[in-house]
Motif scaffolding. Sequence first.
Motif, short mmCIF file in Angstrom:
data_model
loop_
_atom_site.label_atom_id
_atom_site.label_comp_id
_atom_site.label_asym_id
_atom_site.label_seq_id
_atom_site.Cartn_x
_atom_site.Cartn_y
_atom_site.Cartn_z
N LEU A 1 -0.44 2.04 12.97
CA LEU A 1 -1.42 0.79 12.56
C LEU A 1 -2.48 1.33 11.76
CD1 LEU A 1 -1.75 -0.59 16.45
CD2 LEU A 1 -0.12 -1.23 14.64
N PRO A 2 -2.25 1.11 10.41
CA PRO A 2 -3.32 1.52 9.46
C PRO A 2 -4.60 0.56 9.59
CG PRO A 2 -1.30 0.57 8.30
CD PRO A 2 -1.15 0.68 9.81
N ILE A 3 -5.71 1.22 9.25
CA ILE A 3 -6.82 0.17 9.52
C ILE A 3 -7.50 -0.06 8.21
CG2 ILE A 3 -9.24 -0.43 10.84
CD1 ILE A 3 -6.56 -0.24 12.62
N SER B 1 -7.23 1.15 0.95
CA SER B 1 -5.83 0.80 1.25
C SER B 1 -4.96 1.99 0.82
CB SER B 1 -5.56 -0.37 0.26
OG SER B 1 -4.13 -0.76 0.35
N GLU B 2 -4.98 2.39 -0.39
CA GLU B 2 -4.31 3.80 -0.78
C GLU B 2 -4.33 4.73 -0.03
OE1 GLU B 2 -3.20 5.97 -5.01
OE2 GLU B 2 -4.65 4.29 -5.01
N PRO B 3 -5.70 5.29 0.23
CA PRO B 3 -5.36 6.56 1.07
C PRO B 3 -5.19 6.49 2.56
CG PRO B 3 -7.79 5.72 0.60
CD PRO B 3 -6.90 5.04 -0.45
N VAL B 4 -5.40 5.26 3.08
CA VAL B 4 -5.10 5.08 4.21
C VAL B 4 -3.66 5.01 4.41
CG1 VAL B 4 -4.85 3.28 6.27
CG2 VAL B 4 -6.99 4.05 5.04
N MET B 5 -2.75 3.99 3.52
CA MET B 5 -1.34 3.87 3.38
C MET B 5 -0.79 5.28 3.17
SD MET B 5 -1.04 1.11 4.78
CE MET B 5 0.62 1.34 4.74
N ASN B 6 -1.06 6.16 2.35
CA ASN B 6 -0.68 7.08 1.96
C ASN B 6 -0.59 8.28 3.20
OD1 ASN B 6 0.05 6.60 -0.60
ND2 ASN B 6 -1.90 7.55 -1.57
N LYS C 1 -11.89 7.04 8.78
CA LYS C 1 -12.76 8.08 9.72
C LYS C 1 -11.88 8.99 10.07
CE LYS C 1 -16.70 5.42 11.06
NZ LYS C 1 -17.43 4.84 12.22
N ASP C 2 -10.70 8.35 10.53
CA ASP C 2 -9.50 9.46 11.18
C ASP C 2 -9.10 10.26 10.04
OD1 ASP C 2 -9.31 8.31 13.73
OD2 ASP C 2 -8.50 6.43 12.53
N ILE C 3 -8.93 9.64 8.88
CA ILE C 3 -8.48 10.59 7.54
C ILE C 3 -9.40 11.65 7.36
CG2 ILE C 3 -7.95 10.51 5.19
CD1 ILE C 3 -6.78 7.69 5.66
#
Length: 334
Positions: free
Chosen positions: A134-136, A143-148, A199-201
């Motif tokens: 579940l991307p936040i 968007s791009e860094p989270v989805m990657n 934050k997770d990334i």
Amino acid sequence: EGHTVHATEAEAVDRTYMMLKVYKKIAEEYLAMPVLIGEKSAAEKFPGAEMTTCIEAMMQDRKALQAGTSHFLGQNFARASDIRFQTAEETEQFGWTTSWGVSTRLIGGLIMTHGDDNGVILPPRIASSHVVLLPIIKKAADSEPVMNYTRELAEKLRQSTYHGEFLRVEVDERNNIGGARNWEWIKKGIPLRVEIGPKDIASGAVYVGRRDKDRKESVSMPRDRFIEEITDILDDIQNRLFEKALAFREANTQAFDDLSAFNAYFTPENKEKPEIHGGFAMAHWCGDGKCEEDIKQRLNVTIRVIPFDAPTEIGKCIECGRSSDKRVVFAKAY
């Protein structure tokens, strides 16, 4: 479901027991649903069968569910349907037949064994998906860094195997940052939910929720550790579900030697929830169908199974007081 014809009685009986063991394995090792195995009484066996064996499970309302049956039919159906075979000695004989099956009631049994007020809970070994990512995304720039990060994690996970199959991974890309999306997957019962935000990334982590635990017990884990341990986590969920169901059955199984206590066990005390009472009652039975029928008429309780592993134990029939050498399982049932 299957129907088989055999040349000898022994072969047919062996097949009957073999399929019962298959059903027990499916129920316990895949559905995480503990079952008792044994034989049905004459009143409860399949019409025309010489012997009906069964797996019997307890649901969360303490009622029994006949989850599968395997029947030894002797030569009864072969004679009725003229099923013959030629022996090695070139004589014709009637075959010895079996019949066995499970049905979609296993789906109901799965839901009633593990489900809670939030929805269904799926044991990992039969779950439609093992994990949902579940991307936040709260800002367009995220968007791009989270989805990657999310898609890379999905590909890594899909390379892992769980009991001989590749992990089944969902990625929910819907732009929904509220709780509705998370709750949807909780209700579907997917074993693991993984939330991924900026934050997770930044910390190289993932936020993991288990369906067998409260949502408040979700934890942050290093990403690489999660990839390494996910199959162990899934096994832990599978085992915990089985052990929880087994503990529930054991807590709601009692031995009875006194008829008044036996009757009270199956009499609801809470008028607001009259369906929640009783459980499995282990009691002696003399083998007389009349005693069995009297109990059924009085309490709507039947003999669910005569367990194969019931020890020899001299006692008195719970209904009539005559001699008995083992206990059987009485319960209300679906």
